[in-house]
Scaffold this motif. Structure first.
Motif, PDB file in Angstrom:
ATOM      1  N   ARG A  82      12.957 -35.072 -12.987  1.00 38.58           N
ATOM      2  CA  ARG A  82      11.608 -35.643 -13.010  1.00 38.58           C
ATOM      3  C   ARG A  82      11.033 -35.728 -11.599  1.00 38.58           C
ATOM      4  N   LYS A  83      11.892 -36.118 -10.636  1.00 36.14           N
ATOM      5  CA  LYS A  83      11.442 -36.217  -9.252  1.00 36.14           C
ATOM      6  C   LYS A  83      11.059 -34.850  -8.710  1.00 36.14           C
ATOM      7  N   LEU A  84      11.897 -33.836  -8.978  1.00 38.61           N
ATOM      8  CA  LEU A  84      11.610 -32.487  -8.502  1.00 38.61           C
ATOM      9  C   LEU A  84      10.359 -31.930  -9.165  1.00 38.61           C
ATOM     10  N   HIS A  85      10.209 -32.210 -10.464  1.00 37.01           N
ATOM     11  CA  HIS A  85       9.019 -31.771 -11.197  1.00 37.01           C
ATOM     12  C   HIS A  85       7.765 -32.376 -10.571  1.00 37.01           C
ATOM     13  N   GLU A  86       7.832 -33.668 -10.247  1.00 37.41           N
ATOM     14  CA  GLU A  86       6.694 -34.351  -9.636  1.00 37.41           C
ATOM     15  C   GLU A  86       6.352 -33.737  -8.276  1.00 37.41           C
ATOM     16  N   LEU A  87       7.375 -33.443  -7.474  1.00 39.40           N
ATOM     17  CA  LEU A  87       7.135 -32.875  -6.153  1.00 39.40           C
ATOM     18  C   LEU A  87       6.480 -31.500  -6.252  1.00 39.40           C
ATOM     19  N   TRP A  88       6.942 -30.659  -7.196  1.00 40.05           N
ATOM     20  CA  TRP A  88       6.341 -29.329  -7.353  1.00 40.05           C
ATOM     21  C   TRP A  88       4.894 -29.430  -7.824  1.00 40.05           C
ATOM     22  N   LEU A  89       4.632 -30.369  -8.737  1.00 32.96           N
ATOM     23  CA  LEU A  89       3.250 -30.549  -9.188  1.00 32.96           C
ATOM     24  C   LEU A  89       2.374 -31.023  -8.034  1.00 32.96           C
ATOM     25  N   ARG A  90       2.922 -31.875  -7.181  1.00 31.87           N
ATOM     26  CA  ARG A  90       2.161 -32.319  -6.004  1.00 31.87           C
ATOM     27  C   ARG A  90       1.897 -31.138  -5.069  1.00 31.87           C
ATOM     28  N   PHE A  91       2.894 -30.281  -4.898  1.00 34.38           N
ATOM     29  CA  PHE A  91       2.698 -29.101  -4.052  1.00 34.38           C
ATOM     30  C   PHE A  91       1.569 -28.234  -4.601  1.00 34.38           C
ATOM     31  N   LEU A  92       1.565 -28.016  -5.927  1.00 38.96           N
ATOM     32  CA  LEU A  92       0.563 -27.145  -6.544  1.00 38.96           C
ATOM     33  C   LEU A  92      -0.838 -27.744  -6.478  1.00 38.96           C
ATOM     34  N   THR A  93      -0.943 -29.065  -6.449  1.00 39.62           N
ATOM     35  CA  THR A  93      -2.264 -29.698  -6.489  1.00 39.62           C
ATOM     36  C   THR A  93      -2.754 -30.167  -5.118  1.00 39.62           C
ATOM     37  N   GLU A  94      -1.850 -30.411  -4.179  1.00 41.33           N
ATOM     38  CA  GLU A  94      -2.259 -30.980  -2.884  1.00 41.33           C
ATOM     39  C   GLU A  94      -2.382 -29.948  -1.769  1.00 41.33           C
ATOM     40  N   ILE A  95      -1.587 -28.877  -1.824  1.00 41.58           N
ATOM     41  CA  ILE A  95      -1.548 -27.926  -0.715  1.00 41.58           C
ATOM     42  C   ILE A  95      -2.615 -26.854  -0.899  1.00 41.58           C
ATOM     43  N   GLU A  96      -3.525 -26.767   0.066  1.00 43.02           N
ATOM     44  CA  GLU A  96      -4.582 -25.757   0.055  1.00 43.02           C
ATOM     45  C   GLU A  96      -4.628 -25.063   1.409  1.00 43.02           C
ATOM     46  N   ASN A  97      -5.457 -24.040   1.504  1.00 47.96           N
ATOM     47  CA  ASN A  97      -5.569 -23.300   2.766  1.00 47.96           C
ATOM     48  C   ASN A  97      -6.058 -24.180   3.915  1.00 47.96           C
ATOM     49  N   THR A  98      -6.815 -25.232   3.573  1.00 49.25           N
ATOM     50  CA  THR A  98      -7.407 -26.079   4.615  1.00 49.25           C
ATOM     51  C   THR A  98      -6.587 -27.342   4.868  1.00 49.25           C
ATOM     52  N   THR A  99      -5.441 -27.499   4.186  1.00 52.86           N
ATOM     53  CA  THR A  99      -4.629 -28.706   4.340  1.00 52.86           C
ATOM     54  C   THR A  99      -4.076 -28.807   5.764  1.00 52.86           C
ATOM     55  N   GLU A 100      -4.267 -29.962   6.395  1.00 47.23           N
ATOM     56  CA  GLU A 100      -3.765 -30.175   7.752  1.00 47.23           C
ATOM     57  C   GLU A 100      -2.626 -31.196   7.795  1.00 47.23           C
ATOM     58  N   GLU A 101      -2.725 -32.246   6.981  1.00 45.74           N
ATOM     59  CA  GLU A 101      -1.693 -33.282   6.952  1.00 45.74           C
ATOM     60  C   GLU A 101      -0.943 -33.187   5.626  1.00 45.74           C
ATOM     61  N   ILE A 102       0.395 -33.168   5.696  1.00 39.21           N
ATOM     62  CA  ILE A 102       1.234 -33.055   4.505  1.00 39.21           C
ATOM     63  C   ILE A 102       2.172 -34.255   4.436  1.00 39.21           C
ATOM     64  N   ASP A 103       2.264 -34.856   3.263  1.00 41.72           N
ATOM     65  CA  ASP A 103       3.146 -36.001   3.064  1.00 41.72           C
ATOM     66  C   ASP A 103       4.594 -35.574   3.336  1.00 41.72           C
ATOM     67  N   PRO A 104       5.292 -36.279   4.236  1.00 39.46           N
ATOM     68  CA  PRO A 104       6.686 -35.914   4.557  1.00 39.46           C
ATOM     69  C   PRO A 104       7.608 -35.862   3.336  1.00 39.46           C
ATOM     70  N   GLU A 105       7.237 -36.558   2.259  1.00 32.36           N
ATOM     71  CA  GLU A 105       8.086 -36.563   1.065  1.00 32.36           C
ATOM     72  C   GLU A 105       8.233 -35.158   0.476  1.00 32.36           C
ATOM     73  N   LEU A 106       7.207 -34.323   0.652  1.00 34.60           N
ATOM     74  CA  LEU A 106       7.274 -32.961   0.123  1.00 34.60           C
ATOM     75  C   LEU A 106       8.319 -32.120   0.850  1.00 34.60           C
ATOM     76  N   PHE A 107       8.733 -32.564   2.026  1.00 33.73           N
ATOM     77  CA  PHE A 107       9.727 -31.822   2.798  1.00 33.73           C
ATOM     78  C   PHE A 107      11.156 -32.241   2.448  1.00 33.73           C
ATOM     79  N   THR A 108      11.296 -33.153   1.473  1.00 34.19           N
ATOM     80  CA  THR A 108      12.638 -33.600   1.102  1.00 34.19           C
ATOM     81  C   THR A 108      13.381 -32.568   0.271  1.00 34.19           C
ATOM     82  N   ASP A 109      12.676 -31.581  -0.269  1.00 33.74           N
ATOM     83  CA  ASP A 109      13.325 -30.502  -1.018  1.00 33.74           C
ATOM     84  C   ASP A 109      13.197 -29.210  -0.220  1.00 33.74           C
ATOM     85  N   GLU A 110      14.310 -28.505  -0.010  1.00 34.53           N
ATOM     86  CA  GLU A 110      14.308 -27.313   0.839  1.00 34.53           C
ATOM     87  C   GLU A 110      13.411 -26.210   0.272  1.00 34.53           C
TER      88      GLU A 110
END
Length: 216
Positions: free
Chosen positions: A96-124
């Protein structure tokens, strides 16, 4: 190998035909670069569908070209994977945690994204995906600069290794530690000026993210 990844909101029979067409076209187009049929590489079509289209409870559907009498015999070259997102349900807390992180990656990361939540870096794997997304947003000039930066990083790492080796040979343990830390701080400052992310700088220099943030 060649991979085609598609995302579809609604399932239609024409979508299935389009996937077959695109995968076949990708396989045939290799002839322009190859002079022998045996050199053609396999094509994998991966499709995420945000709708159910199959009565099976399984969300993962993998198709191959097989012998009907002996499915172990396969004509390699084309494979198709369809994933029905509504059927996917994480089975445990980790999933569930990994699923949530991937969904966050798909919805939060864009070409113009400058700041990224460090939590997304917890999975290699997600961290690697973020780096690919960052590079894909570069212009040609930025890609050239990025390549130069990578060469610079390798050079710096080699210099650090040589510095450590030299220090060991001279037996100056304390001076070596202080010198390396000072050198790493200088390197980190230079990489910050070049626009490199704090996480890549930490990976390169061995400094902590907090230390680099303070330098920033």
């Amino acid at each position: 190998r060649h991979f085609i990844v598609e995302m579809q909101m609604h399932w239609t029979e024409s979508f299935k035909s389009r996937v077959l067409f695109n995968a076949s076209k990708a396989y045939v187009k290799q002839l322009k670069k190859s002079t022998d049929f045996k050199l053609l590489q396999p094509v994998y079509a991966l499709s995420f569908v945000n709708e159910t289209f199959n009565d099976s409870p399984d969300y993962y559907h993998h198709y191959k070209i097989v012998n009907l009498n002996d499915t172990e015999q396969q004509i390699k070259g084309l494979e198709f994977i369809f994933i029905e997102l509504p059927k996917f349900r994480p089975q445990n807390r980790a999933e569930r945690k990994l699923h949530e992180l991937w969904l966050r990656f798909l919805t939060e990361i864009e070409n113009t994204t400058e700041e990224i939540d460090p939590e997304l870096f917890t999975d290699e794997d997600i961290e690697e995906a973020i780096k690919y997304a960052e590079v894909s947003a570069y212009s040609k000039a930025e890609l050239d600069a990025y390549d130069d930066l990578i060469v610079g990083i390798v050079t710096v790492r080699s210099a650090i290794s040589d510095y450590i080796l030299k220090g060991k040979e001279e037996g100056i343990a304390e001076g070596r530690a202080e010198g390396i830390e000072e050198q790493n701080i200088k390197i980190a400052c230079n990489l910050l000026k070049k626009g490199m992310s704090v996480y890549d700088i930490a990976d390169t220099t061995g400094l902590t993210v907090a230390e680099i943030q303070s330098l920033k």
